[in-house]
Motif scaffolding. Structure first.
Motif, mmCIF file in Angstrom:
data_model
loop_
_atom_site.group_PDB
_atom_site.id
_atom_site.type_symbol
_atom_site.label_atom_id
_atom_site.label_comp_id
_atom_site.label_asym_id
_atom_site.label_seq_id
_atom_site.Cartn_x
_atom_site.Cartn_y
_atom_site.Cartn_z
ATOM 1 N N VAL A 50 45.308 57.019 57.339
ATOM 2 C CA VAL A 50 44.866 57.678 58.957
ATOM 3 C C VAL A 50 44.994 56.477 60.356
ATOM 4 N N PRO A 51 44.306 55.394 59.983
ATOM 5 C CA PRO A 51 43.744 54.491 60.864
ATOM 6 C C PRO A 51 45.493 53.798 61.677
ATOM 7 N N SER A 53 48.584 55.328 60.563
ATOM 8 C CA SER A 53 49.481 55.978 60.959
ATOM 9 C C SER A 53 49.118 56.184 63.002
ATOM 10 N N LEU A 54 48.064 55.669 63.183
ATOM 11 C CA LEU A 54 47.586 56.362 64.204
ATOM 12 C C LEU A 54 47.603 54.931 65.102
ATOM 13 N N THR A 55 47.807 53.875 64.651
ATOM 14 C CA THR A 55 47.662 52.863 65.881
ATOM 15 C C THR A 55 49.667 52.562 65.535
ATOM 16 N N VAL A 58 50.779 55.465 67.868
ATOM 17 C CA VAL A 58 50.385 54.917 70.078
ATOM 18 C C VAL A 58 51.248 53.632 70.153
ATOM 19 N N VAL A 98 50.612 65.176 64.334
ATOM 20 C CA VAL A 98 50.153 64.228 65.302
ATOM 21 C C VAL A 98 51.730 63.170 65.418
ATOM 22 N N THR A 99 53.008 63.363 64.573
ATOM 23 C CA THR A 99 54.216 62.927 64.359
ATOM 24 C C THR A 99 54.371 63.551 65.283
ATOM 25 N N GLY A 102 53.910 62.995 68.811
ATOM 26 C CA GLY A 102 54.199 61.654 69.362
ATOM 27 C C GLY A 102 55.924 61.657 69.383
#
Length: 370
Positions: A50-51, A53-55, A58, A98-99, A102
């Motif tokens: 999760v971290p 993927s978020l990094t 973004v 989230v994907t 984004g």
């Protein structure tokens, strides 16, 4: 192997993302850090999905929204693949949401590009489908491995049950045959001069008992060689009269009575009933010093009760500690029944309650009192 594959995937993601950033020239120097941020963290996606993927997401979205040169979203594609292949359902749904957000922000702002959105959507769908197929294959392999493990356990349990059954059969056959032979051999010399006919009958009984025991031993040992699905020729209720005839030849008065409507029980119940009667009669011959023994079969709607009662010396009929009564109880329990053994007025009794078979059919035993 897994670590090498992870390094190779990360290296490919870095190269595919950084090279287009470097091609943007010195005026786009700020793009390089974003390119690295959207690719290098892929190395740690297995431990912190999760971290990472978020990094990566973004960084990729910022790069596209700030007007950077076109970059291949390899990092987000790899992360989405990992979500589909590794994550739980809740995390997979979160990753999809989230994907998608984004992707829409990256392509539609500041200048919409529907054509790019179409191509990228196909790429992300393909990455997710590939991860899903890997998950399905892994789950299938895990299910097959679990099935093989369960089957191996079942085979081992079946082998143990078969070994136990054969051990009980060998014990019952040998002890019964030797018990009859010993009684006849002890009686023969006493009457060989005074009553030759009785002596001849005793020796004939020894021979018949020995032949029968050899035949049963051969059938029992054949179970170690024959395929497991091949039925063995085991004695059942129909052989009880012959068994009592051999006992009568020793001088013991043996009576067989039948109550209720006889039916053919399941094969394992018939074998268990025969072996229980055989072992109980062996105990009577060896220990009870009885003059009479009565075998009773009581056919009920839902069960078959087998009772063996003698007029011997009561608790002494059990004899020294051994496997006789334990084996009888195990036989009864193995086919879903129960067994009781203990002293009664003027003797000893063994009673086994075994489950009944299907609808009654023609009787295979002689009438009561035979």
């Amino acid at each position: 192997m897994k670590r090498s594959v992870n390094l190779a995937v990360t290296l490919a993601a870095v190269v595919a993302t950084v090279l287009p950033a470097l091609a943007g020239g010195p005026d786009a120097g700020w793009v390089l850090p974003l390119a690295l941020a959207s690719s290098v963290p892929v190395l740690w996606r297995e431990r912190a999905l999760v971290p990472v993927s978020l990094t990566v997401g973004v960084a990729t979205t910022l790069s596209a929204s700030l007007g950077a040169p076109p970059l291949l979203p390899v990092g987000p594609l790899v992360c989405l693949y990992t979500f589909a292949a590794r994550a739980s359902l809740r995390l997979r749904l979160l990753g999809i949401a989230v994907t998608a957000a984004g992707l829409l922000v990256s392509v539609l702002f500041p200048k919409p590009d529907v054509e790019v959105l179409r191509y990228l959507a196909v790429a992300f769908i393909f990455a997710y489908a590939l991860g899903t197929s890997v998950r399905a294959r892994r789950d299938r392999e895990s299910a097959l491995a679990e099935r093989e493990l369960r089957l191996a356990g079942e085979r081992a349990a079946a082998v143990l049950r078969e070994r136990t059954r054969i051990a009980r059969d060998l014990h019952d056959i040998v002890t019964h045959a030797l018990g009859v032979i010993v009684v006849q051999a002890e009686a023969g010399p006493l009457v060989v001069r005074t009553d030759p006919d009785r002596a001849d009958a005793a020796f004939a009984a020894i021979a018949a008992t020995g032949r029968d025991a050899v035949g049963q031993l051969r059938r029992a040992v054949a179970g170690l060689r024959e395929p497991a699905d091949r039925p063995l020729d085991q004695p059942g209720l129909a052989q009880l009269p012959a068994l009592l005839d051999r006992v009568r030849a020793t001088g013991l008065a043996a009576e067989l009575t039948v109550a209720g409507t006889p039916f053919t029980p399941p094969a394992d119940v018939g074998v268990a009933a025969y072996r229980i009667v055989q072992e109980a009669l062996t105990n009577v011959l060896r220990h009870a010093r009885a003059g009479t023994v009565r075998v009773a079969l009581d056919y009920l709607a839902s069960s078959l009760t087998v009772s063996i009662t003698d007029d011997g010396c009561g608790p002494a009929a059990v004899g020294p500690p051994g496997y006789g009564i334990v084996g009888m109880r195990e036989r009864a329990q193995a086919c879903g029944g129960s067994l009781r053994a203990g002293a009664v007025d003027g003797g000893f009794a063994v009673s086994a309650t075994l489950p009944a078979g299907p609808l009654p059919v023609a009787a295979t035993l002689p009438a009561a009192g035979a």
